[in-house]
Motif scaffolding. Structure first.
Motif, PDB file in Angstrom:
ATOM      1  N   THR A 188      26.578  49.370   5.927  1.00  0.00           N
ATOM      2  CA  THR A 188      26.236  50.484   5.047  1.00  0.00           C
ATOM      3  C   THR A 188      26.324  51.815   5.785  1.00  0.00           C
ATOM      4  O   THR A 188      26.734  52.838   5.219  1.00  0.00           O
ATOM      5  N   LEU A 189      25.967  51.806   7.070  1.00  0.00           N
ATOM      6  CA  LEU A 189      26.012  53.033   7.871  1.00  0.00           C
ATOM      7  C   LEU A 189      27.434  53.420   8.254  1.00  0.00           C
ATOM      8  O   LEU A 189      27.695  54.596   8.552  1.00  0.00           O
ATOM      9  N   HIS A 190      28.355  52.452   8.269  1.00  0.00           N
ATOM     10  CA  HIS A 190      29.747  52.755   8.626  1.00  0.00           C
ATOM     11  C   HIS A 190      30.685  51.993   7.690  1.00  0.00           C
ATOM     12  O   HIS A 190      31.311  50.989   8.078  1.00  0.00           O
ATOM     13  N   PRO A 191      30.839  52.465   6.464  1.00  0.00           N
ATOM     14  CA  PRO A 191      31.632  51.738   5.462  1.00  0.00           C
ATOM     15  C   PRO A 191      33.128  51.694   5.746  1.00  0.00           C
ATOM     16  O   PRO A 191      33.860  50.970   5.076  1.00  0.00           O
ATOM     17  N   GLU A 192      33.610  52.459   6.740  1.00  0.00           N
ATOM     18  CA  GLU A 192      35.032  52.408   7.110  1.00  0.00           C
ATOM     19  C   GLU A 192      35.384  51.136   7.874  1.00  0.00           C
ATOM     20  O   GLU A 192      36.557  50.855   8.137  1.00  0.00           O
ATOM     21  N   SER A 193      34.385  50.347   8.216  1.00  0.00           N
ATOM     22  CA  SER A 193      34.622  49.146   9.004  1.00  0.00           C
ATOM     23  C   SER A 193      35.209  48.027   8.145  1.00  0.00           C
ATOM     24  O   SER A 193      34.934  47.931   6.943  1.00  0.00           O
ATOM     25  N   VAL A 194      36.033  47.195   8.775  1.00  0.00           N
ATOM     26  CA  VAL A 194      36.600  46.032   8.101  1.00  0.00           C
ATOM     27  C   VAL A 194      36.179  44.727   8.772  1.00  0.00           C
ATOM     28  O   VAL A 194      36.420  43.642   8.230  1.00  0.00           O
ATOM     29  N   ILE A 195      35.548  44.828   9.935  1.00  0.00           N
ATOM     30  CA  ILE A 195      35.170  43.639  10.700  1.00  0.00           C
ATOM     31  C   ILE A 195      33.998  43.995  11.594  1.00  0.00           C
ATOM     32  O   ILE A 195      33.842  45.151  11.998  1.00  0.00           O
ATOM     33  N   LEU A 196      33.158  43.009  11.872  1.00  0.00           N
ATOM     34  CA  LEU A 196      32.086  43.228  12.844  1.00  0.00           C
ATOM     35  C   LEU A 196      31.856  41.960  13.635  1.00  0.00           C
ATOM     36  O   LEU A 196      32.202  40.860  13.201  1.00  0.00           O
ATOM     37  N   SER A 197      31.252  42.139  14.803  1.00  0.00           N
ATOM     38  CA  SER A 197      30.892  41.028  15.659  1.00  0.00           C
ATOM     39  C   SER A 197      29.488  41.270  16.182  1.00  0.00           C
ATOM     40  O   SER A 197      28.969  42.390  16.097  1.00  0.00           O
ATOM     41  N   CYS A 198      28.860  40.236  16.702  1.00  0.00           N
ATOM     42  CA  CYS A 198      27.497  40.354  17.208  1.00  0.00           C
ATOM     43  C   CYS A 198      27.315  39.432  18.405  1.00  0.00           C
ATOM     44  O   CYS A 198      28.194  38.626  18.729  1.00  0.00           O
ATOM     45  N   GLN A 199      26.173  39.554  19.037  1.00  0.00           N
ATOM     46  CA  GLN A 199      25.840  38.597  20.089  1.00  0.00           C
ATOM     47  C   GLN A 199      25.639  37.207  19.486  1.00  0.00           C
ATOM     48  O   GLN A 199      25.138  37.072  18.366  1.00  0.00           O
ATOM     49  N   ALA A 200      26.046  36.201  20.233  1.00  0.00           N
ATOM     50  CA  ALA A 200      25.825  34.812  19.831  1.00  0.00           C
ATOM     51  C   ALA A 200      25.138  34.070  20.966  1.00  0.00           C
ATOM     52  O   ALA A 200      25.427  34.322  22.143  1.00  0.00           O
ATOM     53  N   ALA A 201      24.242  33.175  20.621  1.00  0.00           N
ATOM     54  CA  ALA A 201      23.666  32.260  21.606  1.00  0.00           C
ATOM     55  C   ALA A 201      24.478  30.976  21.591  1.00  0.00           C
ATOM     56  O   ALA A 201      24.726  30.404  20.525  1.00  0.00           O
ATOM     57  N   GLN A 202      24.946  30.565  22.773  1.00  0.00           N
ATOM     58  CA  GLN A 202      25.620  29.277  22.890  1.00  0.00           C
ATOM     59  C   GLN A 202      24.548  28.224  23.177  1.00  0.00           C
ATOM     60  O   GLN A 202      23.769  28.368  24.132  1.00  0.00           O
ATOM     61  N   VAL A 203      24.473  27.203  22.333  1.00  0.00           N
ATOM     62  CA  VAL A 203      23.432  26.184  22.462  1.00  0.00           C
ATOM     63  C   VAL A 203      24.064  24.812  22.603  1.00  0.00           C
ATOM     64  O   VAL A 203      25.206  24.590  22.189  1.00  0.00           O
ATOM     65  N   ASP A 204      23.298  23.883  23.177  1.00  0.00           N
ATOM     66  CA  ASP A 204      23.789  22.514  23.258  1.00  0.00           C
ATOM     67  C   ASP A 204      23.448  21.768  21.971  1.00  0.00           C
ATOM     68  O   ASP A 204      22.897  22.335  21.026  1.00  0.00           O
ATOM     69  N   ILE A 205      23.745  20.491  21.929  1.00  0.00           N
ATOM     70  CA  ILE A 205      23.574  19.721  20.707  1.00  0.00           C
ATOM     71  C   ILE A 205      22.105  19.630  20.297  1.00  0.00           C
ATOM     72  O   ILE A 205      21.778  19.369  19.132  1.00  0.00           O
ATOM     73  N   ASN A 206      21.179  19.885  21.252  1.00  0.00           N
ATOM     74  CA  ASN A 206      19.743  19.872  20.961  1.00  0.00           C
ATOM     75  C   ASN A 206      19.197  21.267  20.693  1.00  0.00           C
ATOM     76  O   ASN A 206      17.983  21.467  20.655  1.00  0.00           O
ATOM     77  N   GLU A 207      20.075  22.238  20.525  1.00  0.00           N
ATOM     78  CA  GLU A 207      19.731  23.630  20.217  1.00  0.00           C
ATOM     79  C   GLU A 207      19.039  24.340  21.381  1.00  0.00           C
ATOM     80  O   GLU A 207      18.332  25.328  21.198  1.00  0.00           O
ATOM     81  N   VAL A 208      19.276  23.865  22.588  1.00  0.00           N
ATOM     82  CA  VAL A 208      18.770  24.537  23.788  1.00  0.00           C
ATOM     83  C   VAL A 208      19.808  25.570  24.215  1.00  0.00           C
ATOM     84  O   VAL A 208      20.996  25.241  24.367  1.00  0.00           O
ATOM     85  N   GLU A 209      19.380  26.814  24.408  1.00  0.00           N
ATOM     86  CA  GLU A 209      20.327  27.879  24.737  1.00  0.00           C
ATOM     87  C   GLU A 209      20.929  27.678  26.123  1.00  0.00           C
ATOM     88  O   GLU A 209      20.224  27.443  27.102  1.00  0.00           O
ATOM     89  N   ILE A 210      22.262  27.792  26.174  1.00  0.00           N
ATOM     90  CA  ILE A 210      23.004  27.689  27.428  1.00  0.00           C
ATOM     91  C   ILE A 210      23.338  29.065  27.971  1.00  0.00           C
ATOM     92  O   ILE A 210      23.215  29.338  29.169  1.00  0.00           O
ATOM     93  N   SER A 211      23.773  29.936  27.094  1.00  0.00           N
ATOM     94  CA  SER A 211      24.160  31.289  27.492  1.00  0.00           C
ATOM     95  C   SER A 211      24.124  32.173  26.257  1.00  0.00           C
ATOM     96  O   SER A 211      23.879  31.704  25.141  1.00  0.00           O
ATOM     97  N   ARG A 212      24.416  33.454  26.475  1.00  0.00           N
ATOM     98  CA  ARG A 212      24.391  34.406  25.363  1.00  0.00           C
ATOM     99  C   ARG A 212      25.478  35.457  25.584  1.00  0.00           C
ATOM    100  O   ARG A 212      25.721  35.890  26.721  1.00  0.00           O
ATOM    101  N   THR A 213      26.125  35.848  24.510  1.00  0.00           N
ATOM    102  CA  THR A 213      27.119  36.911  24.592  1.00  0.00           C
ATOM    103  C   THR A 213      26.478  38.150  25.208  1.00  0.00           C
ATOM    104  O   THR A 213      25.359  38.533  24.846  1.00  0.00           O
TER     105      THR A 213
END
Length: 309
Positions: free
Chosen positions: A103-128
């Motif tokens: 809403t603050l930047h309507p000229e955008s066509v795509i966005l990305s964010c930080q992601a947490a990489q987790v294992d199969i048990n949802e334990v965080e391995i790393s983060r963007t």
């Protein structure tokens, strides 16, 4: 503005349940579409049990990741699409936070964010990593391919990214001829059409496990496809940045170093040798490789970021 969540799936019902729940638990209303690539594990019965809370499409034969995403986006009603692979999931505030910055930047066509990489048990391995100014910022269209080429801004996996539906359709959707990087190939083409946004908040979770689709693709093929992506990005870098980018030959060699090291970590030593040899004796390729490891030093040399929000 409305979001459509498009979840693609194939024979992963146990993981799909988590992805669906994460969409249903969003803080704002959204359309939820599940595209089933002809699963045989009870997926159809489970999704249909939600009634009109979910929209369900099923292919008549197994068509692959790209084809299922294209079906979902083509049938979506939302202005923006949040794609999800069935083994990944959203934080409850994901769409709410994305809506605020769009809403603050309507000229955008795509966005990305930080992601947490987790294992199969949802334990965080790393983060963007965090990057750029503030909690969120935009990158103008003329700068975004430069940033993608030198990996100054993380526009990576499907779960990190959201995109405008009309831009996705205008650029042709996901290439069904690709078996990997079909998402990144699309990001490269979508960013021909407008500005990009990055959010320095962890809003999504990516599962890293042996059953991941990318883990089934040989490392040499993944390397070759990623080199192809770099070549596509390189050709799009705005002319104002041409004096600030390495030669494409060294970009290719850098990718060989990157994927060769991945092969070493996975103890695929013969593959590692074959990938590393074309690049090992080129100092410029090693320089790019080291800069990618040590905090993206080129950020200090050239500013590409627009205003923070």
């Amino acid at each position: 503005m409305k979001f459509s969540v498009v979840i693609t799936t194939y024979n992963r019902l146990n993981l799909l349940k988590r992805a669906i729940n994460s969409a249903l638990e969003q803080a704002i209303e959204c359309e939820i579409i599940v595209v089933d690539d002809c699963s045989t594990d009870g997926t159809e019965e489970y999704v249909k049990s939600f009634g009109d809370r979910l929209t369900y499409y099923r292919t008549t034969s197994n068509q692959g990741h790209a084809a299922t995403m294209n079906i979902g986006v083509q049938n979506a009603q939302g202005d923006w699409i949040k794609p999800i692979d069935d083994d990944d999931y959203l934080a409850p505030n994901c769409l709410e936070e994305m809506t605020k910055v769009i809403t603050l930047h309507p000229e955008s066509v795509i966005l990305s964010c930080q992601a947490a990489q987790v294992d199969i048990n949802e334990v965080e391995i790393s983060r963007t990593r965090k990057t750029g100014p503030g909690t969120a910022f935009y990158i103008s269209q003329e700068d975004v391919h430069y940033g993608m080429l030198l990996e100054l801004v993380p526009f990576g996996t499907t779960i990190q990214v959201a995109f405008r539906r009309d831009a996705f359709l205008e650029c042709g959707g996901w290439d069904t001829n690709l078996t990997s990087c079909d998402d990144i190939d699309s990001w490269v083409r979508i960013t021909d059409l407008g500005d990009a946004i990055f959010i320095n908040k962890c809003l999504v979770f990516r599962t890293v496990w042996s059953g991941g689709y990318d883990q089934k693709i040989p490392i040499q093929k993944r390397c070759d496809t990623n080199i192809l992506m770099k070549e596509k990005i390189y050709a799009r870098v705005n002319k104002k940045h041409k004096n600030f980018i390495p030669d494409i030959s060294n970009i290719r060699r850098y990718m060989n170093l990157h994927w060769g090291m991945i092969a070493v970590k996975q103890k695929q030593f013969l593959t590692a040798l074959n990938i590393l040899l074309p690049a090992a004796f080129y100092p410029q390729a090693w320089l790019i490789f080291l800069e990618a490891i040590f905090s993206r030093k080129k950020l200090k040399k050239k500013q590409i970021y627009g205003s923070r929000f």
